[in-house]
Write an enzyme that holds these catalytic residues in place. Structure first.
Site, PDB file in Angstrom:
ATOM      1  N   LYS A   1       0.599  -1.328   0.116  1.00 42.14           N
ATOM      2  CA  LYS A   1       0.044   0.061  -0.150  1.00 42.14           C
ATOM      3  C   LYS A   1       0.840   1.246   0.076  1.00 42.14           C
ATOM      4  O   LYS A   1       0.522   1.992  -0.047  1.00 42.14           O
ATOM      5  CB  LYS A   1      -1.292   0.198   1.501  1.00 42.14           C
ATOM      6  CG  LYS A   1      -2.034  -0.660   1.169  1.00 42.14           C
ATOM      7  CD  LYS A   1      -2.830  -1.421   2.072  1.00 42.14           C
ATOM      8  CE  LYS A   1      -4.283  -1.972   1.685  1.00 42.14           C
ATOM      9  NZ  LYS A   1      -4.471  -3.342   1.972  1.00 42.14           N
TER      10      LYS A   1
HETATM   11  C1  LIG Z   1      -4.762  -4.795   1.472  1.00 38.32           C
HETATM   12  C2  LIG Z   1      -3.286  -6.046   1.141  1.00 38.32           C
HETATM   13  C3  LIG Z   1      -4.268  -7.269   0.003  1.00 38.32           C
HETATM   14  C4  LIG Z   1      -5.561  -6.599  -0.155  1.00 38.32           C
HETATM   15  O1  LIG Z   1      -5.432  -5.804  -1.704  1.00 38.32           O
HETATM   16  P1  LIG Z   1      -6.977  -4.661  -2.474  1.00 38.32           P
HETATM   17  O2  LIG Z   1      -6.232  -4.170  -2.822  1.00 38.32           O
HETATM   18  O3  LIG Z   1      -7.707  -4.644  -1.287  1.00 38.32           O
HETATM   19  O4  LIG Z   1      -7.536  -6.060  -2.766  1.00 38.32           O
HETATM   20  C5  LIG Z   1      -3.446  -8.028   0.270  1.00 38.32           C
HETATM   21  N1  LIG Z   1      -2.003  -8.431   0.696  1.00 38.32           N
HETATM   22  C6  LIG Z   1      -1.290  -7.312   1.811  1.00 38.32           C
HETATM   23  C7  LIG Z   1      -0.431  -7.687   2.574  1.00 38.32           C
HETATM   24  C8  LIG Z   1      -2.149  -6.224   1.866  1.00 38.32           C
HETATM   25  O5  LIG Z   1      -1.981  -5.115   2.663  1.00 38.32           O
END
Ligand SMILES: *Cc1c(COP(=O)(O)O)cnc(C)c1O
Length: 501
Positions: free
Chosen positions: A119
């Site tokens: 993220k």
């Molecule tokens: C947020 C997240 C996901 C999921 O991603 P999305 O965009 O919400 O589908 C998967 N793995 C990790 C480690 C995350 O932080």
């Protein structure tokens, strides 16, 4: 000019800057742009471009009202110094994979940013994009309000802490994130920062945040104080579009490695929760990237698997807390954008389905629409035991350590034959294994001392890898936030936080 409008109506249109500033459309829909894919990057020229050059090109197409200079400045501020790899999102070959059929498997490591989760790629960018929007009233501040299933919260805090003209409030489900994740948030410094635990799960918190955004009386009270609310969740366009870039960056690295030739198709497997990451892959496909298929990997909360195989979306089911907390989600918000594009922009249909979801927690799509979706998206899921086995198998077979979220994807890749025409398979790795040291050490059959930081040491010794410094130093960081509230007190918490701005 290409304008953004709601997935649920074309009545109001706005610039990408306005879409980013407001976060969510006034009717509760998500902002989309019909011009998406009208202009495409030159895939054959990707090999000679670095991450920043690709980012400038892709973001320039998706956010047409930002000037090239503004985009270039955002890219530079977000990526020049804050990622531990010069590639930003390096691609790693899994040695020995694909020897039988010549289709190699690669891991796209998205976790080299300041909080060790994918993220960061988007949340280092969003505050920079936000800072270049402006409202009619010159001295309006923005309060970012975000519910997190674990990783968004810290990445948003890292991006927005002490950002000019912004405050940030993060709600996390108390007791449902990993120890390291919780410490990452509760130790966050910054004058404009508020962090609060919630008694409930992520979906409860996310739904409450959506209600807070929709509360016109609250908006009015805050406006009088010069504060407007916005979102850092992947419903925000400015959070979504930076993720499109790394699909192109992965392809550029495959070209440079000689693994594909320009035009060869690639399959991507994406550990999925809110559907933001994999939707960005679909945007990349619409922008002309040769994508054979997008594999949606879920954990035991397999609502997306059921939807993609039957056409019925039903959130009325047990919620499981797993070792992959960031995927413990029953309402995948960005599915709404996918439905919009694959129904050829049928706002009425999207509005009706989302209304049914809000009312009964369930909706069903037509067989035709489902067939269209299945041409682009495959799916699979892993239960807890399969996640642990995947971590162990990948270490044993390839000497590569992965976190439980990535392991869901690894399991699904192993279960699913390569898409027809795919010349390479790329697994998106969404977090550092050191964010979940206990689960990973346990899966590898290692000792698991009581303290998570001792687990990090065990993991480092056994695998010859290093914990990122920003995680190991949390052991000694002071706790700055200890509030925990019930769901119905979240709004009051936001109002108090806004007073600090
Ligand atoms: C947020 C997240 C996901 C999921 O991603 P999305 O965009 O919400 O589908 C998967 N793995 C990790 C480690 C995350 O932080």
């Amino acid at each position: 000019m290409s304008l953004y409008h709601s997935t649920r109506s074309r009545a109001l249109a706005c610039s990408s800057k306005d879409a980013i500033r407001t976060g969510i459309a006034p009717d509760g829909g998500l902002f989309v742009c019909d011009a998406l894919g009208g202009e495409k990057p030159d895939v054959s020229a990707l090999a000679s471009k670095d991450y920043a050059a690709i980012a400038r090109e892709v973001l320039g197409m998706l956010l047409p009202d930002y000037t090239p200079d503004e985009i270039a400045a955002c890219v530079d501020e977000a990526y020049a110094n804050s990622f531990a790899s010069p590639e930003v999102t390096p691609l790693v070959a899994l040695e020995g994979a694909g020897e039988a059929d010549g289709v190699g498997t690669y891991v796209l490591e998205l976790f080299h940013g300041p909080t060790s989760a994918f993220k960061d790629v988007a949340l280092q960018m969003l505050p920079r994009l936000m800072a270049r929007t402006s409202s009619d009233s010159a001295d309006e501040s923005i309060m970012i309000v975000t519910a997190t299933s674990g990783d968004t919260g810290k990445a948003a805090l890292a991006g927005f802490a002490d950002a000019p003209g912004c405050g940030i409030t993060v709600f996390y489900p108390e007791g449902k994130v990993s120890h390291v994740q919780q410490l990452q948030m509760t130790t966050q410094a910054g004058k404009n920062v508020s962090v609060c635990g919630v008694r409930g799960n992520f979906d409860d918190a996310q739904s409450a945040v959506k209600r807070i955004f929709a509360d016109q009386e609250l908006a009015c009270r805050l406006r009088k104080r010069g504060v407007a609310l916005s979102s850092a969740n992947s419903i925000n366009v400015g959070r979504l579009v930076p993720q499109v870039v790394y699909y192109f960056a992965a392809y550029a690295q495959l070209l440079r490695a000689g693994a594909v030739k320009p035009g060869d198709e690639v399959e991507f497997c994406v550990p999925t929760g809110n559907f933001g990451d994999v939707l960005a892959g679909y945007y990349a496909k619409l922008l002309g990237l040769p994508v054979a298929r997008l594999l949606v990997a879920s954990d035991k909360n397999n609502v997306l698997y059921d939807f993609l195989t039957t056409g019925v979306y039903d959130r009325n089911r047990p919620f499981f807390t797993t070792t992959s907390p960031s995927m413990d989600i029953l309402i995948s918000s960005n599915l709404e954008r996918m439905l919009y594009f694959l129904s050829d922009g049928d706002c009425d249909l999207v509005a009706r389905l989302m209304g049914e979801l809000a009312e009964s927690g369930r909706y069903e799509i037509s067989p035709d629409l489902l067939a269209g979706i299945q041409e682009v998206f495959g799916c699979g899921w892993a239960d807890e035991k399969q996640v642990a086995e995947a971590i162990a198998a990948c270490w044993q077979d390839h000497g590569y350590v992965m976190d439980p979220h990535t392991a869901c994807g690894y399991h699904v890749l192993g279960q699913t034959p390569a898409a027809a025409g795919a010349r390479a398979r790329v697994l998106l790795s969404t977090a550092s294994p050191y964010k979940f040291p206990r689960a990973v050490a346990e899966a590898l059959g290692l000792r698991t001392p009581k303290d998570d930081f001792a687990c990090m040491d065990v993991l480092a010794q056994a695998t010859g890898t290093q914990p990122p410094a920003q995680l190991s130093c949390l052991a000694d960081a002071p706790i700055l936030h200890d509030s925990v509230v019930d769901i119905d007190r979240m709004e009051a918490f936001v109002e108090r936080a806004a007073k600090k701005l």
